[in-house]
Write an enzyme that holds these catalytic residues in place. Structure first.
Site, PDB file in Angstrom:
ATOM      1  N   LYS A 225       0.834  -1.210   0.000  1.00 57.00           N
ATOM      2  CA  LYS A 225       0.000   0.000   0.000  1.00 57.00           C
ATOM      3  C   LYS A 225       0.870   1.262   0.000  1.00 57.00           C
ATOM      4  O   LYS A 225       0.654   2.169  -0.794  1.00 57.00           O
ATOM      5  CB  LYS A 225      -0.928   0.017   1.234  1.00 57.00           C
ATOM      6  CG  LYS A 225      -1.902  -1.137   1.299  1.00 57.00           C
ATOM      7  CD  LYS A 225      -2.819  -1.048   2.510  1.00 57.00           C
ATOM      8  CE  LYS A 225      -2.105  -1.192   3.841  1.00 57.00           C
ATOM      9  NZ  LYS A 225      -1.449  -2.495   4.071  1.00 57.00           N
TER      10      LYS A 225
ATOM     11  N   ARG B 191      -9.986   1.084   8.054  1.00 56.39           N
ATOM     12  CA  ARG B 191      -9.586  -0.247   8.491  1.00 56.39           C
ATOM     13  C   ARG B 191     -10.662  -0.942   9.299  1.00 56.39           C
ATOM     14  O   ARG B 191     -10.481  -2.090   9.691  1.00 56.39           O
ATOM     15  CB  ARG B 191      -8.388  -0.095   9.411  1.00 56.39           C
ATOM     16  CG  ARG B 191      -7.070  -0.320   8.758  1.00 56.39           C
ATOM     17  CD  ARG B 191      -6.062  -0.086   9.866  1.00 56.39           C
ATOM     18  NE  ARG B 191      -4.894  -0.859   9.689  1.00 56.39           N
ATOM     19  CZ  ARG B 191      -3.816  -0.412   9.059  1.00 56.39           C
ATOM     20  NH1 ARG B 191      -3.816   0.752   8.492  1.00 56.39           N
ATOM     21  NH2 ARG B 191      -2.759  -1.165   8.991  1.00 56.39           N
TER      22      ARG B 191
ATOM     23  N   ARG C 236      11.854  -5.126   5.026  1.00 56.16           N
ATOM     24  CA  ARG C 236      11.526  -3.708   4.825  1.00 56.16           C
ATOM     25  C   ARG C 236      12.453  -2.808   5.638  1.00 56.16           C
ATOM     26  O   ARG C 236      12.761  -3.092   6.786  1.00 56.16           O
ATOM     27  CB  ARG C 236      10.081  -3.440   5.257  1.00 56.16           C
ATOM     28  CG  ARG C 236       9.759  -1.942   5.260  1.00 56.16           C
ATOM     29  CD  ARG C 236       8.303  -1.641   5.267  1.00 56.16           C
ATOM     30  NE  ARG C 236       7.614  -2.196   6.419  1.00 56.16           N
ATOM     31  CZ  ARG C 236       6.295  -2.250   6.511  1.00 56.16           C
ATOM     32  NH1 ARG C 236       5.536  -1.802   5.540  1.00 56.16           N
ATOM     33  NH2 ARG C 236       5.742  -2.764   7.588  1.00 56.16           N
TER      34      ARG C 236
ATOM     35  N   ARG D 154      10.813  -1.086  11.238  1.00 53.73           N
ATOM     36  CA  ARG D 154       9.662  -0.754  12.079  1.00 53.73           C
ATOM     37  C   ARG D 154       9.567  -1.727  13.253  1.00 53.73           C
ATOM     38  O   ARG D 154       9.768  -2.923  13.085  1.00 53.73           O
ATOM     39  CB  ARG D 154       8.375  -0.808  11.252  1.00 53.73           C
ATOM     40  CG  ARG D 154       8.059   0.521  10.617  1.00 53.73           C
ATOM     41  CD  ARG D 154       6.940   0.461   9.628  1.00 53.73           C
ATOM     42  NE  ARG D 154       5.729  -0.199  10.093  1.00 53.73           N
ATOM     43  CZ  ARG D 154       4.612  -0.290   9.369  1.00 53.73           C
ATOM     44  NH1 ARG D 154       4.577   0.264   8.158  1.00 53.73           N
ATOM     45  NH2 ARG D 154       3.565  -0.921   9.838  1.00 53.73           N
TER      46      ARG D 154
ATOM     47  N   ARG E 217      -0.997  -8.415  13.487  1.00 54.68           N
ATOM     48  CA  ARG E 217      -1.527  -7.464  12.496  1.00 54.68           C
ATOM     49  C   ARG E 217      -2.315  -8.197  11.415  1.00 54.68           C
ATOM     50  O   ARG E 217      -3.338  -7.704  10.926  1.00 54.68           O
ATOM     51  CB  ARG E 217      -0.378  -6.649  11.880  1.00 54.68           C
ATOM     52  CG  ARG E 217       0.176  -5.598  12.850  1.00 54.68           C
ATOM     53  CD  ARG E 217       1.558  -5.116  12.457  1.00 54.68           C
ATOM     54  NE  ARG E 217       1.597  -4.538  11.135  1.00 54.68           N
ATOM     55  CZ  ARG E 217       2.692  -4.485  10.372  1.00 54.68           C
ATOM     56  NH1 ARG E 217       3.831  -5.001  10.803  1.00 54.68           N
ATOM     57  NH2 ARG E 217       2.642  -3.936   9.187  1.00 54.68           N
TER      58      ARG E 217
HETATM   59  P1  AP5 Z   1       4.814  -1.586   1.905  1.00 55.62           P
HETATM   60  O1  AP5 Z   1       4.507  -0.757   0.713  1.00 55.62           O
HETATM   61  O2  AP5 Z   1       5.542  -0.952   3.039  1.00 55.62           O
HETATM   62  O3  AP5 Z   1       3.507  -2.372   2.405  1.00 55.62           O
HETATM   63  P2  AP5 Z   1       2.208  -1.844   3.163  1.00 55.62           P
HETATM   64  O4  AP5 Z   1       1.028  -2.484   2.529  1.00 55.62           O
HETATM   65  O5  AP5 Z   1       2.222  -0.347   3.248  1.00 55.62           O
HETATM   66  O6  AP5 Z   1       2.431  -2.525   4.578  1.00 55.62           O
HETATM   67  P3  AP5 Z   1       2.298  -1.927   6.030  1.00 55.62           P
HETATM   68  O7  AP5 Z   1       3.010  -2.893   6.932  1.00 55.62           O
HETATM   69  O8  AP5 Z   1       2.750  -0.491   6.084  1.00 55.62           O
HETATM   70  O9  AP5 Z   1       0.779  -2.001   6.256  1.00 55.62           O
HETATM   71  P4  AP5 Z   1       0.031  -1.959   7.556  1.00 55.62           P
HETATM   72  O10 AP5 Z   1      -1.316  -1.747   7.041  1.00 55.62           O
HETATM   73  O11 AP5 Z   1       0.224  -3.148   8.424  1.00 55.62           O
HETATM   74  O12 AP5 Z   1       0.737  -0.781   8.403  1.00 55.62           O
HETATM   75  P5  AP5 Z   1       0.355   0.757   8.688  1.00 55.62           P
HETATM   76  O13 AP5 Z   1       1.598   1.532   8.746  1.00 55.62           O
HETATM   77  O14 AP5 Z   1      -0.728   1.195   7.787  1.00 55.62           O
HETATM   78  O15 AP5 Z   1       5.685  -2.846   1.391  1.00 55.62           O
HETATM   79  C1  AP5 Z   1       6.230  -3.767   2.317  1.00 55.62           C
HETATM   80  C2  AP5 Z   1       7.671  -4.130   1.902  1.00 55.62           C
HETATM   81  O16 AP5 Z   1       7.635  -4.832   0.657  1.00 55.62           O
HETATM   82  C3  AP5 Z   1       8.601  -2.927   1.670  1.00 55.62           C
HETATM   83  O17 AP5 Z   1       9.893  -3.269   2.082  1.00 55.62           O
HETATM   84  C4  AP5 Z   1       8.560  -2.727   0.160  1.00 55.62           C
HETATM   85  O18 AP5 Z   1       9.762  -2.152  -0.318  1.00 55.62           O
HETATM   86  C5  AP5 Z   1       8.393  -4.158  -0.338  1.00 55.62           C
HETATM   87  N1  AP5 Z   1       7.606  -4.236  -1.571  1.00 55.62           N
HETATM   88  C6  AP5 Z   1       6.529  -3.483  -1.916  1.00 55.62           C
HETATM   89  N2  AP5 Z   1       6.064  -3.856  -3.121  1.00 55.62           N
HETATM   90  C7  AP5 Z   1       6.852  -4.895  -3.532  1.00 55.62           C
HETATM   91  C8  AP5 Z   1       6.879  -5.728  -4.682  1.00 55.62           C
HETATM   92  N3  AP5 Z   1       5.990  -5.547  -5.664  1.00 55.62           N
HETATM   93  N4  AP5 Z   1       7.819  -6.698  -4.755  1.00 55.62           N
HETATM   94  C9  AP5 Z   1       8.715  -6.869  -3.759  1.00 55.62           C
HETATM   95  N5  AP5 Z   1       8.765  -6.115  -2.647  1.00 55.62           N
HETATM   96  C10 AP5 Z   1       7.831  -5.142  -2.534  1.00 55.62           C
HETATM   97  O19 AP5 Z   1      -0.257   0.650  10.162  1.00 55.62           O
HETATM   98  C11 AP5 Z   1       0.565   0.384  11.274  1.00 55.62           C
HETATM   99  C12 AP5 Z   1      -0.233   0.451  12.566  1.00 55.62           C
HETATM  100  O20 AP5 Z   1      -0.781   1.763  12.752  1.00 55.62           O
HETATM  101  C13 AP5 Z   1      -1.456  -0.485  12.660  1.00 55.62           C
HETATM  102  O21 AP5 Z   1      -1.090  -1.784  13.086  1.00 55.62           O
HETATM  103  C14 AP5 Z   1      -2.319   0.265  13.676  1.00 55.62           C
HETATM  104  O22 AP5 Z   1      -1.865   0.049  14.989  1.00 55.62           O
HETATM  105  C15 AP5 Z   1      -2.081   1.709  13.323  1.00 55.62           C
HETATM  106  N6  AP5 Z   1      -3.064   2.222  12.330  1.00 55.62           N
HETATM  107  C16 AP5 Z   1      -2.785   2.710  11.101  1.00 55.62           C
HETATM  108  N7  AP5 Z   1      -3.919   3.062  10.470  1.00 55.62           N
HETATM  109  C17 AP5 Z   1      -4.946   2.799  11.317  1.00 55.62           C
HETATM  110  C18 AP5 Z   1      -6.353   2.924  11.234  1.00 55.62           C
HETATM  111  N8  AP5 Z   1      -6.954   3.398  10.124  1.00 55.62           N
HETATM  112  N9  AP5 Z   1      -7.098   2.528  12.283  1.00 55.62           N
HETATM  113  C19 AP5 Z   1      -6.525   2.056  13.398  1.00 55.62           C
HETATM  114  N10 AP5 Z   1      -5.193   1.893  13.544  1.00 55.62           N
HETATM  115  C20 AP5 Z   1      -4.402   2.278  12.515  1.00 55.62           C
HETATM  116 MG    MG Z   2       2.476   1.047   4.817  1.00 55.63          MG
END
Ligand code: AP5
Ligand code: MG
Length: 206
Positions: free
Chosen positions: A13, A85, A119, A152, A163
């Protein structure tokens, strides 16, 4: 262009949100990045969010809904990464942006662990890297701003598992909700980030 990116932790994402925002000239709003920044600064929001994030749990809707409402104020377009979410968050978004289209990025579960384990992120500009697939030019240093990269805290295997469970329980119903209102596009999230970006553009009709 009002786009919501959906998909499990590590599906890409953040990677696609940054490309989409540049392409369409709109703001990318990554709730995870906003919360992590608040934790780093030790603001009241960060103090509230820290415990939930460290355990891989969702930060309460009462915190996220007003936060995102404020971010969206006055915007003609956006890419939302990490919101909505929960069904309550989706209902709140429907009030301010009923026309938003969701793109779900689908990746086989066994690939996600490797993506999160490798990552590296820039704590200053939020650039994303992967030690194998998209390494920085100099190991451990951000290409864009030369800041040392970090892992992270919630990419530890036990927190990743939590998660994933939370995604299945809380966010899968959000995907169904977009599907029911015919606003869900699904793209295959396997391949290079650039190849996936082309699929996302096609999915949103660009
Ligand atoms: P990346 O692009 O970083 O993946 P992502 O989908 O963004 O994964 P996240 O771990 O950030 O998602 P998440 O939803 O768990 O975390 P968030 O920060 O939103 O890609 C991952 C890796 O793969 C990278 O190294 C990248 O380089 C690599 N990659 C990408 N594409 C690739 C490809 N095609 N091929 C190979 N490699 C590739 O949330 C974190 C925390 O915040 C939550 O757990 C929660 O506590 C809180 N939070 C955030 N939003 C909310 C909400 N709306 N409500 C409540 N709590 C929230
Ligand atoms: Mg992310």
């Amino acid at each position: 262009m009002k786009i919501v990116l959906l998909g499990p932790p590590g599906c890409g994402k953040g990677t696609q949100a940054q490309r989409l925002a540049t392409h369409f000239g709109v703001k990318a709003i990554a709730t995870g990045d906003i919360l992590r920044e608040a934790v780093r600064r030790g603001t009241p929001l960060g103090t509230k969010a820290k415990e939930y994030m460290g355990q891989g749990k969702l930060v309460p809707d009462e915190v996220l809904v007003p936060l995102v409402r404020e971010q969206l104020e006055g915007l003609d377009g956006f890419v939302l990464d990490g919101f909505p979410r929960t069904v309550a968050q989706a209902a709140a978004l429907d009030k301010s942006a009923p026309e938003a289209v969701a793109v779900r990025i689908q990746v086989a579960p066994d690939r996600l662990v490797g993506r999160l384990g490798g990552r590296r992120v820039c704590p200053s500009c939020n650039a994303l890297y992967h030690v194998m697939s998209t390494p920085p030019r100099t190991p451990g240093v951000c290409d864009r701003c030369s800041t040392p990269l970090v892992q992270r805290d919630d990419d530890k295997p036990e927190v990743v598992r939590k998660r994933q469970e939370v995604y299945a329980a809380e966010t899968a119903p959000v995907v169904e909700r977009f599907q029911r209102s015919d606003r869900l596009r699904t793209v295959d999230g396997e391949g290079t980030p650039d190849a996936i970006f082309q699929r996302v553009l096609r999915a949103v009709g660009d």
